[in-house]
Design an enzyme around this catalytic site. Sequence first.
Site: not given
Ligand code: ADP
Length: 209
Positions: A11, A86, A125, A131, A142
């Site tokens: 995404k 989320r 990756r 990361r 996750r």
């Molecule tokens: P991914 O979808 O691969 O986990 P993201 O970059 O979207 O990667 O998110 C990385 C981390 O950032 C999440 O695991 C969480 O800890 C935090 N995060 C991102 N967006 C949110 C959200 N909307 N609510 C809570 N935590 C978030």
Amino acid sequence: MLIIGPPGSGKGTQAELISQRLGVVAVSTGDIFRANVKCGTPLGLEARKYIDAGDFVPDSVTNNMVQDRLSGSDVESGFLLDGYPRTTAQINHLDRILASKGQELDVVLELTADREELVARLLGRARASGRSDDTEDVIRHRLDLYHEQTEAVVSEYAERGILTSVDGLGTIDTVTDRLFQAISTRDAISYRHLPSYEAAAVYAAFSER
Ligand code: ADP
């Protein structure tokens, strides 16, 4: 617009591509958190422990950050959210933010992919991404959280009739094509809401391919 999908569904990559082609600002909560972690801001220090564990940053913190970001002048005519909402509480907060701005969501793009494919992609990756949350147990956590909390978000937007699901399997270009197809066939992002130059950009970007 918003783009939603499990970790590893691509995404973030697709959000960037859509943003460039349509000239719509992409707002990625994950990127904003990581930038804050990198700079050692108070928000970054707070978020870091959750991110490293693969947990969600608490709704109150995330909601305030998004509210602040969406008050910027660069998102007045629209934006593409990546990674938010989320949780159900985040949907409610976003509804309030949008209502106060006199805006509404036009389309929610869902990227789908098989769980084992996602684990394989993320592990693949891991070295390049650097990361802290790309280790196998954190990746699985996750994905579990996505299933437990974010699938309900997808269902809510499906009920509202603004969800469009796209198969996230294939090359980056193939998936981008599918997304643009989905956008343009969805009475494309309800053109009535878009300034005409953006509506034209959707058509132009799609017909170029
Ligand atoms: P991914 O979808 O691969 O986990 P993201 O970059 O979207 O990667 O998110 C990385 C981390 O950032 C999440 O695991 C969480 O800890 C935090 N995060 C991102 N967006 C949110 C959200 N909307 N609510 C809570 N935590 C978030």
